[in-house]
Motif scaffolding. Sequence first.
Motif, PDB file in Angstrom:
ATOM      1  N   ARG A   1      34.576  40.825  47.277  1.00 55.33           N
ATOM      2  CA  ARG A   1      35.156  41.120  45.959  1.00 55.33           C
ATOM      3  C   ARG A   1      34.843  42.558  45.554  1.00 55.33           C
ATOM      4  O   ARG A   1      35.702  43.281  45.033  1.00 55.33           O
ATOM      5  CB  ARG A   1      34.606  40.163  44.900  1.00 55.33           C
ATOM      6  CG  ARG A   1      35.139  38.754  44.970  1.00 55.33           C
ATOM      7  CD  ARG A   1      34.696  37.964  43.742  1.00 55.33           C
ATOM      8  NE  ARG A   1      35.041  36.575  43.850  1.00 55.33           N
ATOM      9  CZ  ARG A   1      36.238  36.079  43.564  1.00 55.33           C
ATOM     10  NH1 ARG A   1      37.206  36.894  43.170  1.00 55.33           N
ATOM     11  NH2 ARG A   1      36.470  34.777  43.671  1.00 55.33           N
TER      12      ARG A   1
ATOM     13  N   VAL B   1      39.661  36.314  49.298  1.00 60.14           N
ATOM     14  CA  VAL B   1      39.343  36.165  47.870  1.00 60.14           C
ATOM     15  C   VAL B   1      40.439  35.377  47.163  1.00 60.14           C
ATOM     16  O   VAL B   1      40.159  34.494  46.339  1.00 60.14           O
ATOM     17  CB  VAL B   1      39.138  37.547  47.221  1.00 60.14           C
ATOM     18  CG1 VAL B   1      39.021  37.410  45.706  1.00 60.14           C
ATOM     19  CG2 VAL B   1      37.897  38.219  47.787  1.00 60.14           C
TER      20      VAL B   1
ATOM     21  N   THR C   1      45.529  43.237  44.674  1.00 62.27           N
ATOM     22  CA  THR C   1      45.275  42.792  43.302  1.00 62.27           C
ATOM     23  C   THR C   1      46.519  42.877  42.418  1.00 62.27           C
ATOM     24  O   THR C   1      46.493  42.423  41.279  1.00 62.27           O
ATOM     25  CB  THR C   1      44.128  43.587  42.658  1.00 62.27           C
ATOM     26  OG1 THR C   1      44.395  44.988  42.782  1.00 62.27           O
ATOM     27  CG2 THR C   1      42.815  43.280  43.341  1.00 62.27           C
TER      28      THR C   1
END
Length: 305
Positions: A12, A77, A144
């Motif tokens: 992360r 993730v 992201t």
Amino acid sequence: MAFTDASLTALRVFREVAERGSFTAAAAALGYTQSAVSRQIASLERAAGAPLVERRHDGVRLTPAGRLVVRRAAAVVDAVDAAARDLAGLPDGHGTVRLGWFASAGAALVPEALEQLRRTHPAISVTTREGSTPALVRALRAGTVDLALIASAPPFRPPDTETPALHVQTLTERSLAVAVPAAHPLARGEYVDVADLHGQRWIAGSRHEHLMGVWPGLDERPDIAHTARDWLAKLHLVAAGCGITTAPPSIAPVLPPGVRLLPVRGGPSERRRVLLARLPHPPSDAVSRLSDTFREVALRLEMDL
């Protein structure tokens, strides 16, 4: 330690560093200290057996090994986060798009596209975030954001040099304009001559973006009277007679009273493109629907200008 033993926390943190472009920015975003971020990256590099970032005075740049790891880290993730949502009984996010956009795109293009998408595909959820074009490109690479509206200026190079190349589509291409107070002498005509921009007081961007808002190629030291990152603040400062600023024609629908947006003649054409970018793998249905909506709205706004 083998790379298969790398911690989820380290992955992360690494993804955040890759997106933010610096340890300091990643630490601020995560609520960590910079030394804690450094330790996590160092542990990940030991596990990988290779440097993952190149440490530079202006931030960090991913190494080839780092680019490989960030793509895998994003997948890991996201998979863990999806499992957490499943366990909590939350929506799985298949109809969700994470959208990034640069500042002026938020004035008209983004709101109109999201409004249209709600009418035509109400099951699709969109979350958004504003950022600079370099930051949004890093976010795409880090996984992201799924889709990004970014800006490009001549000579219109690719957004970055990494491989595989991003999938990029031009939504609009128009010349940069100048926003002037309605009572300003420059507002008397239908355009501004580039020579008349000399000696003007400018309202520019803030901090590292201070030259955004000043006419490109101006052959004098600009007199910057005010700085503001927010477009609405810039335009209201123009309306108050505090100076002039550059602006894309797409900002026209939200001009406050007392501001004229005029083309500039007499110098090199300062063209600007609005691009829609994503990773080159096949997009989800939700990303495709939102992309189609942006193309439709951009075309409509072009016809209205």
